[in-house]
Design an enzyme around this catalytic site. Structure first.
Site, PDB file in Angstrom:
ATOM      1  N   ASP A  29       0.817  -1.216   0.000  1.00  0.00           N
ATOM      2  CA  ASP A  29       0.000   0.000   0.000  1.00  0.00           C
ATOM      3  C   ASP A  29       0.854   1.270   0.000  1.00  0.00           C
ATOM      4  O   ASP A  29       0.684   2.151   0.850  1.00  0.00           O
ATOM      5  CB  ASP A  29      -0.939   0.013   1.215  1.00  0.00           C
ATOM      6  CG  ASP A  29      -1.745  -1.264   1.349  1.00  0.00           C
ATOM      7  OD1 ASP A  29      -2.169  -1.795   0.304  1.00  0.00           O
ATOM      8  OD2 ASP A  29      -1.954  -1.728   2.485  1.00  0.00           O
TER       9      ASP A  29
ATOM     10  N   GLU B 139     -11.364   0.538  -3.823  1.00  0.00           N
ATOM     11  CA  GLU B 139     -10.722   1.025  -2.600  1.00  0.00           C
ATOM     12  C   GLU B 139      -9.450   1.782  -2.961  1.00  0.00           C
ATOM     13  O   GLU B 139      -9.129   1.988  -4.127  1.00  0.00           O
ATOM     14  CB  GLU B 139     -10.427  -0.137  -1.645  1.00  0.00           C
ATOM     15  CG  GLU B 139      -9.595  -1.242  -2.254  1.00  0.00           C
ATOM     16  CD  GLU B 139      -9.539  -2.493  -1.398  1.00  0.00           C
ATOM     17  OE1 GLU B 139     -10.378  -2.656  -0.498  1.00  0.00           O
ATOM     18  OE2 GLU B 139      -8.650  -3.329  -1.637  1.00  0.00           O
TER      19      GLU B 139
END
Length: 485
Positions: A12, A173
């Protein structure tokens, strides 16, 4: 094979630039300290300069904590801003910390109450207003929502409203918003963080939308290909000083036969961006990433621990006592049954060594509490064992030498010729005698892989307590080169 710019469990990624300097953060999940932060001047070579959440007051973890999910790092109005979600405190909203120096100290967090979800992003419009975007879940699935925010207090200044639900793939997302020319771009991840992972983008003339989807979406995905890097997604963009753009994104390097096993977690990769008709086009071939330095040796002589050290569920190495002039003392197992201090594994072939000068300790390779291997000493012997799904399995033992002991764990290539049963690697547990590795036992590496254990992390190699207390003088891990095999 394509190489990551941050090998090992570094998922991420979020990146920002200040002048000629780049800064990057990644998720840390249940490990403390949280949110490692890195610096580079060329996008290819990165140095860890600290951890954003390095105090228990910022990050109160427990052994059961899910910890830190995806962060966003931005620089605005002279301050670095980091926003993320501690998943076991999700009801409090996302947490925001700031710093004038990315090396810290970072502030105590404020929370964006009323924003339940994950993957928050901060963006400032041309009028200086701050916009918070994040992933919100409902029975119908996930969507990207947005609200105006006072980032200093965490207070919402408008009601959250839907921004975009993606292209129709699962799990929209990881939103990030950018201004380029007359357009605002909304970059998201879709398809889940497994083999279907993808990066998609939409654009609008206004930061509030409505957003139109790129006809070429997804702009990055390796799904259903034989590319050596899979699960590509959760990206972030950065503009270079010369006006070019680049992308950082996560991916994994699976090995072995079907379904393929990745063991070092989701890693951070780099690509360049071209623009066609005001849409970004990803070029994965432009940057040639060097192998990088992954070897690590710690004699425990420094006043402060190296920022690479992490522990699950609480302050790194809190169960240890540092010696005067070097070394650490490990308590008996009964006093620290869950104590563990480790560093992320970063190579495909490596060897780690733990030098015990007195008493007992254990060298441990951990994916989670139920999937690990260990080699440890006690009064008279050295034992190798594994824990698979909570089952403790003895693997082998040998007589302990009278003098100091060097325990070792080695990750080697899986042997050829075992066909459909081929795992990602072989884990060899043993000792080092007169500079030579001596094996006590071995285990198929798939049993310490994400495909078996699940979860969002990767292998971490380090040490923990054994039956009696002990003194450790050195921990070391190094890449195994071809001529070392």
């Amino acid at each position: 094979m394509s190489l990551p710019i941050l090998p090992g469990f570094h998922p991420d990624p979020s990146i920002c630039r200040v002048g000629d300097d780049y800064y990057l953060v990644t998720s840390s999940f249940e490990y403390f300290p949280g949110v490692p932060i890195f610096h580079s001047t060329d996008l290819l070579n990165w140095t860890q300069i600290g951890n954003v959440l390095d105090r228990p007051s910022q990050l109160p973890l427990t052994a059961e904590s899910g910890g830190i999910f995806a962060p966003t790092l931005r620089f605005h109005d002279g301050l670095f801003w980091m926003i993320t979600t501690q998943i076991d405190r999700v009801a409090e909203g996302h947490l925001i910390v700031t710093a004038s120096d990315p090396r810290g100290p970072w502030s105590e967090p404020v929370f964006t109450t009323g924003t339940v979800g994950i993957d928050p992003d901060l963006a400032w419009d041309e009028n200086g207003a701050c916009h918070l975007s994040w992933t919100r879940y409902s029975p119908q699935g996930s969507e990207i929502v947005q609200a105006r925010l006072d980032p200093a207090s965490g207070a919402l200044l408008s009601e959250p409203r839907p921004l975009w639900a993606g292209t129709g793939l699962a799990h929209a997302e990881g939103p990030h918003l950018y201004r380029r020319g007359d357009w605002w771009y909304l970059l998201i991840a879709e398809g889940g963080t497994e083999r279907g992972h993808a990066v998609s983008i939409a654009r609008s003339r206004s930061i509030d939308g409505p957003f139109e989807s790129n006809p070429a979406n997804p702009i990055l995905s390796h799904r259903s290909t034989d590319h050596p890097v899979q699960n590509t997604g959760h990206a972030d963009l950065v503009e270079l000083p010369n006006g070019d753009w680049a992308m950082v994104y996560l991916g994994v390097r699976p090995r072995g036969m079907t379904p393929g096993f990745h063991v070092n977690g989701r890693e951070t990769f780099l690509a360049s961006i071209d623009w066609a008709e005001d849409w970004p086009v990803v070029d994965e071939s432009r940057y040639l990433v060097p192998p990088g330095v992954t070897d690590f040796v710690d004699l425990f002589e420094a006043a402060e621990p190296d920022p690479r050290w992490i522990s699950p569920g609480g302050p790194a190495g809190a169960f240890l006592t540092r010696g005067v002039g070097g070394g650490v003392t490990v308590p008996p197992l009964r006093e620290a049954p869950d104590g563990f201090l480790g560093v992320r594994t970063r190579d495909t072939r490596w060897q780690a060594e733990l030098t015990i000068t007195a008493g007992d300790a254990a060298l441990v390779l951990r994916l989670d509490a139920a999937h690990l291997v260990r080699v440890e000493t006690d009064a008279g012997c050295i034992r190798a064992s594994a824990r698979i799904g909570g089952l403790d399995i003895p693997l082998g033992q040998a007589e302990r030498p009278a003098e100091g002991v060097i325990l070792a764990i080695r990750a080697d290539d899986a042997p050829a010729g075992i066909g459909v049963r081929s795992g990602p690697d072989i884990l060899r547990l043993g000792v080092v005698r007169a500079g030579v590795f001596a094996e006590l036992a071995s285990l198929d590496g798939r049993y310490v892989s994400t495909e078996v254990a699940g979860g969002f992390t990767g292998r971490v190699i380090g040490f923990s307590a054994a039956e009696r207390g002990g003194t450790i003088s050195t921990f070391a891990t190094h890449r195994i080169e071809e001529d070392d095999a």
